[in-house]
Design a protein around this motif. Structure first.
Motif, PDB file in Angstrom:
ATOM      1  N   ALA A  86      -7.090   7.031   0.975  1.00  0.00           N
ATOM      2  CA  ALA A  86      -6.328   6.984  -0.273  1.00  0.00           C
ATOM      3  C   ALA A  86      -5.016   6.229  -0.076  1.00  0.00           C
ATOM      4  CB  ALA A  86      -6.061   8.405  -0.772  1.00  0.00           C
ATOM      5  N   TYR A 126     -10.645   9.427  -3.421  1.00  0.00           N
ATOM      6  CA  TYR A 126     -10.676   8.624  -2.202  1.00  0.00           C
ATOM      7  C   TYR A 126     -10.812   9.499  -0.957  1.00  0.00           C
ATOM      8  CZ  TYR A 126      -9.735   4.149  -4.434  1.00  0.00           C
ATOM      9  OH  TYR A 126      -9.847   2.992  -5.183  1.00  0.00           O
ATOM     10  N   HIS A 176      -5.122   2.463   0.004  1.00  0.00           N
ATOM     11  CA  HIS A 176      -5.449   1.897  -1.307  1.00  0.00           C
ATOM     12  C   HIS A 176      -4.348   2.150  -2.335  1.00  0.00           C
ATOM     13  CE1 HIS A 176      -9.501   1.650   0.453  1.00  0.00           C
ATOM     14  NE2 HIS A 176      -9.696   0.705  -0.431  1.00  0.00           N
TER      15      HIS A 176
END
Length: 467
Positions: free
Chosen positions: A419, A436, A422
């Motif tokens: 996560a 995620y 990103h």
């Protein structure tokens, strides 16, 4: 007919496997004794002594490959799974071969240990290449309409629709859908436009047909009471029968079928990080955290001095967080707030938050405040890669409103994660972070951990959402 096809392909794969390992054994002999890679000090043994070992190699490799399922149909098996089994099978084969040579060795023949090392590496590489080439050839033949298997689906609900979509998505499997059977004979079209060719009671009409290789029973939950009658019709069938129960909708992570004393057990929620996987991840954590501590120790000393010079209070900030299996631990960070920051209770930081020191704002935006967590990794409190740990006060709130939130604690918490690389960190969507995190857990591999580490180097340190 289907059994004959299976045997034909099994013999084909076994024959090519044995040819490949034979070549690997002879090449290993040549590398050891006919090249100058490593000097030969005790003389070159006659080739015939090594050729005579081929009979043991054929027996061992055929036995090991069969026992490890490498000759079973693998149309729906991921190639990475097959390659991993191949690597393990070659390792087991070489261990058995070494044991055999010590058991039956002659005084006049001493088999070179280096030959075994060469053989292991070459055999592994060649069998992987050979299997990859064979699978590619078979996929291309199936795409062109050869070596097909014909499937009948019993059911016309959501489970059957998922079967149809997956079969159509993977044309390389060479499976042709003959149609679906439904509870209601008035329906003309089933899931994905597949024709409804009859009702559940019509299964017997299809069993005598030579063009049906496989029957997949994919009943919706409301039709499960009809399963005994359907299986009664199939009890004398010679075709492949597979059952897909309508319960995988309840599976969260690591859903799989296991065996307990001969009983099939469906696992709906199982962590992929167990046994050897957990051990290898821990080894990676120890190696990476040790190296990073050595590299960043001058910077950490400088930050320590700056914190002492710019604000009152301790250098380090400790706070309770939750990690693997819900275990609490004390996370360590460089202090970025004034000492009385949470006098009114815990709360999220906001833009322009006056609780944060000027130096703390810089540390937060560059993630340098998290460097002391390397000591948490060394102690085993958390990992280098994993979902970011949260405070218990927030976990109690999130678990009530966010489905599957607690599953993120099925793996150790991490300093960086899928996560975070990103962009889902700081004051961003909790739902997206969970999405995620769960992707990371469901698809965990050591390679994915390494990938996240490299992504962190390029885009994981700068935090635009840190205030």
């Amino acid at each position: 007919m289907l059994k004959q096809k299976r045997q034909l392909f099994e013999y084909m794969f076994m024959a090519t496997d044995l040819v490949v390992v034979s070549v690997a054994w002879l090449v290993a002999y040549w590398l050891r004794f006919e090249t100058a890679l490593v000097p030969v000090e005790k003389g070159v043994p006659e080739l015939i002594h090594y050729v005579s070992m081929l009979i043991f190699i054929w027996i061992i490799w055929a036995f090991v490959f069969r026992r490890m399922g490498l000759y079973r149909p693998m149309r729906g098996v991921r190639r990475t799974r097959e390659l991993w089994v191949l690597i393990n099978a070659n390792a087991l084969g070489i261990l058995l071969l070494i044991a055999i040579t010590y058991l039956f060795r002659e005084k006049s023949v001493q088999y070179s240990r280096l030959v075994f090392v060469y053989f292991w590496g070459i055999a592994t590489m060649l069998t992987v290449l050979q299997r990859t080439a064979l699978r590619f050839l078979l996929r291309e033949l199936r795409r062109k309409g050869y070596n097909l298997r014909y499937m009948l689906v019993v059911g016309a609900g959501k489970v059957a629709a998922d079967v149809v979509s997956r079969v159509r998505l993977h044309q390389e499997l060479g499976i042709q859908l003959m149609g679906c059977l439904s509870k209601d004979s008035d329906e003309r079209r089933g899931p994905g436009g597949v024709p409804i060719v009859g009702k559940y009671d019509d299964i017997g009409l299809f069993l005598g047909r030579t063009d049906i290789d496989q029957i997949v029973v994919a009943l919706p939950l409301e039709d499960q009471q009809l399963l005994p009658d359907i299986m009664e019709q199939l009890k004398d069938s010679l075709v492949d029968i597979k059952i897909i129960p309508d319960i995988y909708q309840f599976a969260s992570i690591g859903g799989a079928i296991e065996e307990f004393e001969g009983l099939p057990v469906i696992s709906l929620q199982e962590c992929p990080l167990d046994g050897i996987n957990l051990f290898t991840k821990r080894v990676l954590d120890l190696a990476v955290s040790s190296v990073l501590l050595l590299l960043f120790s001058p910077l950490m000393l400088a930050i320590t001095a700056l914190i002492k010079l710019t604000s009152r209070g301790p250098v380090l900030f400790k706070q309770e967080r939750v990690s693997f299996d819900g275990t609490p631990f004390r996370i360590i960070k460089f202090r970025t707030m004034y000492t009385d920051a949470e006098a009114q209770g815990p709360g999220w930081t906001k833009p322009g938050d006056d609780r944060i020191t000027p130096l703390g704002r810089l540390l937060r935006s560059t993630s340098l405040d998290e460097l002391p967590q390397l000591f948490n990794v060394l102690r085993g409190d958390m990992s280098i890669v994993g979902p970011r740990p949260e405070r218990p006060v927030y976990i109690r709130e999130f678990r009530r409103h966010i489905p599957r939130y607690m599953l993120r604690h099925k793996v150790p918490a991490g300093m960086t994660g899928w996560a975070q690389v990103h962009g889902w960190r700081g004051d961003t969507s909790i739902d997206k972070r969970i999405e995620y995190d769960l992707y990371y857990i469901e698809n965990w591999s050591l390679l994915l951990d390494v990938k996240i580490l490299f992504l962190t180097l390029f885009r994981g340190f700068r935090n635009r959402n840190a205030y």
